[in-house]
Design a protein around this motif. Structure first.
Motif, PDB file in Angstrom:
ATOM      1  N   GLU A 426      81.957   3.966  53.273  1.00 59.48           N
ATOM      2  CA  GLU A 426      83.349   4.220  52.873  1.00 59.48           C
ATOM      3  C   GLU A 426      83.522   5.658  52.393  1.00 59.48           C
ATOM      4  O   GLU A 426      84.537   6.305  52.660  1.00 59.48           O
ATOM      5  N   THR A 427      82.478   6.154  51.690  1.00 61.64           N
ATOM      6  CA  THR A 427      82.543   7.530  51.200  1.00 61.64           C
ATOM      7  C   THR A 427      82.581   8.521  52.353  1.00 61.64           C
ATOM      8  O   THR A 427      83.313   9.513  52.330  1.00 61.64           O
ATOM      9  N   GLU A 428      81.771   8.217  53.382  1.00 60.73           N
ATOM     10  CA  GLU A 428      81.760   9.097  54.550  1.00 60.73           C
ATOM     11  C   GLU A 428      83.138   9.141  55.215  1.00 60.73           C
ATOM     12  O   GLU A 428      83.627  10.207  55.592  1.00 60.73           O
ATOM     13  N   LYS A 429      83.746   7.940  55.343  1.00 62.36           N
ATOM     14  CA  LYS A 429      85.092   7.902  55.932  1.00 62.36           C
ATOM     15  C   LYS A 429      86.102   8.648  55.042  1.00 62.36           C
ATOM     16  O   LYS A 429      86.962   9.379  55.544  1.00 62.36           O
ATOM     17  N   THR A 430      85.912   8.441  53.765  1.00 67.97           N
ATOM     18  CA  THR A 430      86.836   9.107  52.824  1.00 67.97           C
ATOM     19  C   THR A 430      86.718  10.620  52.920  1.00 67.97           C
ATOM     20  O   THR A 430      87.718  11.352  52.890  1.00 67.97           O
ATOM     21  N   GLU A 431      85.445  11.109  53.031  1.00 67.23           N
ATOM     22  CA  GLU A 431      85.247  12.553  53.146  1.00 67.23           C
ATOM     23  C   GLU A 431      85.864  13.095  54.426  1.00 67.23           C
ATOM     24  O   GLU A 431      86.447  14.186  54.428  1.00 67.23           O
ATOM     25  N   LEU A 432      85.719  12.319  55.503  1.00 67.36           N
ATOM     26  CA  LEU A 432      86.329  12.754  56.765  1.00 67.36           C
ATOM     27  C   LEU A 432      87.849  12.841  56.630  1.00 67.36           C
ATOM     28  O   LEU A 432      88.483  13.805  57.070  1.00 67.36           O
TER      29      LEU A 432
END
Length: 970
Positions: A426-432
């Motif tokens: 989720e963090t990766e998606k959020t960063e994107l």
């Protein structure tokens, strides 16, 4: 004879004793004290109920008035005869240390006042009326009115005062002080800084209250936030009410603010104790709340009755006792919380203790430690102290929230360990998403900045265009005036000097054509429709010929023209027409903005260029261009000085067109300047060598080559009885045309700019002034305003000529005192009719005031500046009545004018010469003395400055139509 003189002296002494026999209050610097002023609270005041007989305002004595010793009265102890309006007077004199020193008058009241010193108004507040509906009550207890005493004699200060409203039952009168203006103003400024903190404290408290109200909406389980928000909002409202109580200008607002502070202190007590109950018990104990609420309702009802029903001045409410009892209960609740070990509860205890101390020592001032001088500091301490408990509670709630957050964080860590993988994804998606959002945000910011820059440029362009159209209108309308009026003269009077008018028409038509051609050329260059037509041209001869064409203008302005070239001829292939425009524009600008000095033109080979190229420089010693405006001089429609008082006319087209033409022919143009020192324009341009042609260069001189015109004599009409007109116009041809149009009927003096026009107006005192609006140095608005404000010329009608015919410009002209506003192009007949009408109206006014000496009896129709002038004239003459040799020259010296200026001013205003005026004042004063039987005819003759009774009787009989003895016998 000696007996009569003795009787006269005794009568004069009685009059003096009558004026100064009152008991004056002596103002001494030593009495000012720390407040730098002395109060008149227990002084001998004189009182006259209602209006003075006949509505008289210039009161100079208190004969027949009653006496009072206190102007701070209420409805129960009002002076005898007080019905809401009256006159109050006090005799004052200052000691020698305060003579000619700037003092201040300060008054505090809930009504309306007009203050006079020796019958002259010096200020006041509100609008005095005969009923509550007619008057306007205003408070201004901190405002200072400046006053000077030029001697140590007693002076009468009178106050016309009305108060039909009586906001406070025990304060229908006023308080009055006299003090040192500078020191008092400094103290007012210092105390104002402290007053200014009160709304800041109130605003801070309101913000804290709203913030915690939002916290409650976000987290309703923490009910302490809503009680805290209510408590802090009430403190903030109270702080603003205190500020209004002391600084509002309206008595009704002050009264309501007084009521609000009393209500707020009850509600603040109620909300503070409730807040402490919630802190201790977590929920409100019913019986305590009922008791507290009962006390609150009782006091609220009591204050409502006191302020809005009974309106009693003072009420012993024992609120301090109740306050201590309730706060003691609240403090006990805080002690219970601290005893239970509640973390950081000591902060609340400190806040409660601070509130109790603030109430005891500041709000309630239980021990009376705050004197009147320290009241402002008391309010500051009260405002600052009221922030202590809110800040302590905020800190307590913040720490409590931080602890709760720490516990939640610990639990969240356990959850994070169980869902680490999911959270990582989720963090990766959020960063994107965040990265994409940042990129979009940067794009939006970039586009927003671009749009803002474009909008700013559009606004600037709009302003530049507006100035351009204003200037181009002025440039068009002046030639149009000089075309239309000579044409009408040829039409209506064809037998006149037609060649002169035709030359004027052709000259200005060519000027209009040149302006239009410049606009068309600029449009062609902008749209890329202008071609370059190369022909052989001797550039040295071309520049030299254009330089020679300006020699006559340079000679008239005292400018030295210098032309240098590094060769005798330079045959090149260039566009002859465009090169003409470039050279003429640069040369005309250099001469236009140079008043004296020199203009140097240099044509040299550019040795640094890789190919054949020449450099043309034009350097002048004119006014120069400011550094911040130099980069924009080649911008279209731009003018370094766009004001109405700019040094020379222009449209902002010439240099812009020059730059476009130079670049079209492959060259480059640059500018250097130092303001007040020099300006240099440089053109660098490549060229193709051309073969010399056999025919000589035929160069036509441009249409705007200067042709000197011989000025007509300054005053055109020899008849001294003709009205004298001052004409101020910077456009030479228009000035000469108007001058010639008026020459047959009026005497004229002319000026080429506003500064010169003002000087001539003050020197010659003309019958009428005609001025252009847009001129160098001083605009037409300033000319009109200056002449109308100077008592030498205030009576002179002023006509403003201008191309700015919009409503705002007309209103501005009228506000400066101008009598007429004539838009260009104007009709010559309209100007003549306007001049004749204004002079005729002024003549009728002179006849009115010269008939039967009306200026002595009724000058109310005159402007105030003229009334003051007549009053000063009369006072100067009456001060020298017994001097037989007092003449017009001495009168002029007393008035600060020359004899000629005084003569023209009086003849223009009331139609009488100074000597005749002195004689009439003497005779009128003698008539008054005889009517009052002050002395015999012979004695009166000497008293008013006549050398013998026989001469006096003859003059008196000629003026009044009957002998002076008839007045005595009547």
């Amino acid at each position: 004879m000696r007996c009569c003189m003795l009787l006269g002296c005794l009568a004069l002494l009685c009059l003096v004793n009558r004026a100064y026999g009152q008991q004056p209050y002596v103002v001494r610097e030593s009495n000012f004290g720390t407040m730098h002023e002395v109060p008149f609270l227990d002084s001998l005041w004189y009182f006259h109920p209602g209006e003075m007989p006949g509505g008289k305002l210039a009161v100079t004595n208190t004969t027949g008035w009653g006496t009072i010793h206190n102007t701070v009265f209420g409805k129960a102890d009002a002076p005898r005869g007080w019905q809401g309006m009256g006159w109050f007077g006090v005799w004052v004199r200052v000691d020698t240390a305060l003579v000619n020193r700037k003092l201040s008058v300060r008054i505090n009241h809930d009504g309306a006042s007009e203050i006079f010193v020796d019958g002259k108004p010096i200020g006041g507040y509100g609008k005095v009326g005969h009923s509550a509906q007619q008057m306007v009550a205003i408070r201004a207890p901190r405002a200072l009115i400046p006053i000077w005493f030029t001697d140590t004699r007693p002076h009468l200060i009178t106050i016309r005062y009305s108060n039909f409203i009586g906001v406070y039952y025990n304060f229908s009168g006023f308080q009055f002080w006299i003090g040192d203006y500078e020191k008092r103003a400094e103290r007012v400024s210092e105390t104002q800084k402290l007053y200014d903190y009160l709304p800041m404290f109130g605003a801070a408290q309101l913000i804290l209250g709203l913030l915690h109200f939002l916290f409650f909406l976000f987290y309703p389980r923490q009910k302490l936030n809503i009680y805290y928000a209510l408590f802090v909002l009430l403190i903030g409202i109270n702080g603003i009410a205190v500020y209004q109580y002391y600084l509002t200008s309206y008595p009704s607002v002050q009264y309501f603010a007084d009521f609000t502070t009393n209500v707020c202190k009850v509600l603040i007590l109620w909300s503070a104790v409730l807040l402490l109950y919630v802190l201790n018990y977590r929920r409100v104990p019913r019986w305590r709340v009922l008791l507290l609420t009962g006390i609150t309702v009782f006091y609220l009802a009591g204050y409502a009755i006191k302020f809005w029903i009974l309106r009693v001045p003072y009420w012993v409410d024992y609120f301090t006792v109740v306050y201590f009892a309730c706060m003691a209960d609240g403090l006990w609740s805080v002690a219970q919380v601290i005893k239970r070990g509640q973390k950081d509860a000591w902060l609340v205890g400190i806040g409660v203790g601070a509130v109790i101390l603030v109430y005891v020592f500041a709000w309630g001032d239980v021990f009376g430690v705050w004197t009147y001088e320290l009241n402002t500091m008391r309010l500051f301490v009260m405002g600052a102290g009221s922030l202590v408990l809110p800040l302590c509670l905020s800190l307590y709630l913040a720490l409590d929230f931080a602890r709760t957050n720490q516990k939640l964080t610990a639990k969240l860590r356990e959850i994070e360990k169980l869902s680490a993988r999911a959270l990582a994804q989720e963090t990766e998606k959020t960063e994107l998403i965040a990265g994409e959002a940042r990129r979009l945000e940067q794009i939006v910011q970039l586009r927003t900045a671009e749009l803002k820059e474009q909008a700013d440029k559009l606004l600037e362009l709009d302003a530049v265009k507006s100035r351009f159209f204003t200037n181009i209108t002025h440039e068009f309308k002046t030639p149009l005036t000089l075309i239309m009026n000579p044409a009408k003269e040829l039409l209506y009077a064809p037998t006149g000097d037609s060649n002169k008018n035709l030359r004027l028409i052709i000259s200005n038509a060519e000027r209009l054509l040149q302006l239009i051609n410049q606009l068309l050329d600029l449009s062609k260059v902008e749209n890329g429709l202008m071609d370059v037509n190369l022909t052989p041209v001797d550039l040295v001869a071309l520049v030299k010929l254009h330089t020679i064409s300006y020699e006559s203008l340079a000679l008239q302005k005292g400018i030295t023209l210098l032309f240098t070239a590094d060769r005798d001829t330079l045959w090149i292939r260039t566009d002859r027409d465009k090169m003409d425009k470039v050279i003429l524009n640069i040369l005309s600008n250099a001469l236009k903005f140079t008043n004296e000095g020199k203009v140097e033109i240099a044509l040299l080979e550019n040795a640094e260029a890789p190919e054949n190229a020449f450099t043309l420089t034009v350097r002048d010693t004119g006014k120069g261009i400011p550094a911040n405006k130099l980069p924009f001089i080649f911008t279209r429609f731009y003018q370094a000085d766009p004001s109405d008082t700019r040094f020379a006319e222009g449209t902002g087209i010439g240099l812009a067109l020059t730059k476009e033409l130079v670049e079209l022919m492959g060259g480059q143009i640059t500018a250097e300047s130092a303001e007040g020192v020099f300006t240099q324009i440089r053109v660098d341009m490549p060229y193709q060598v051309a073969e010399a042609v056999a025919d000589p260069l035929a160069v036509s001189v441009a249409a705007e080559v200067f042709m000197p015109v011989i000025d007509i004599a300054e005053v055109l009409v020899a008849d001294e009885s003709s009205p004298l007109i001052l004409l101020i116009e910077d456009h030479h041809e228009l000035r000469e045309f108007i001058r010639q149009s008026l020459a047959g009927k009026y005497r004229l003096i002319t000026a080429a700019d506003g500064e010169e026009g003002i000087a001539l107006g003050l020197q010659h005192i003309p019958n009428l002034v005609i001025t252009d609006l847009m001129m160098p140095k001083v605009s037409g608005y300033e000319v009109s305003e200056t002449l109308k404000k100077d008592e030498k010329t205030s009576h002179i009608p002023v006509i403003i000529l201008t191309a700015k015919a919009d409503l705002d410009s007309r209103i501005q002209g009228i506000e400066t005192g101008a009598d007429a506003y004539l838009a260009k192009p104007f009709d010559q007949r309209e100007l003549l009719a306007l001049i004749e009408n204004l002079i005729s109206v002024r003549e009728q006014l002179r006849l009115h005031y010269s008939t039967r000496d009306m200026w002595l009896k009724d000058t109310i129709a005159l402007p105030s500046i003229e009334q003051d002038f007549i009053a000063r004239i009369r006072h100067a003459v009456e001060s020298h009545l017994n001097e037989e040799g007092y003449s017009a020259d001495q009168l002029a010296d007393d008035m600060g004018l020359s004899r000629t200026q005084l003569h023209r001013k009086l003849k223009g205003l009331i139609g009488q010469a100074p000597g005749e005026l002195i004689r009439i004042v003497r005779l009128q004063y003698a008539h008054d003395l005889l009517e009052r039987r002050v002395a015999t005819v012979s004695e009166v003759a000497y008293m008013v400055g006549f050398g013998s009774p026989a001469s006096f009787s003859a003059s008196f009989s000629r003026h009044f139509g009957f002998a002076p003895s008839k007045v005595v016998e009547a």
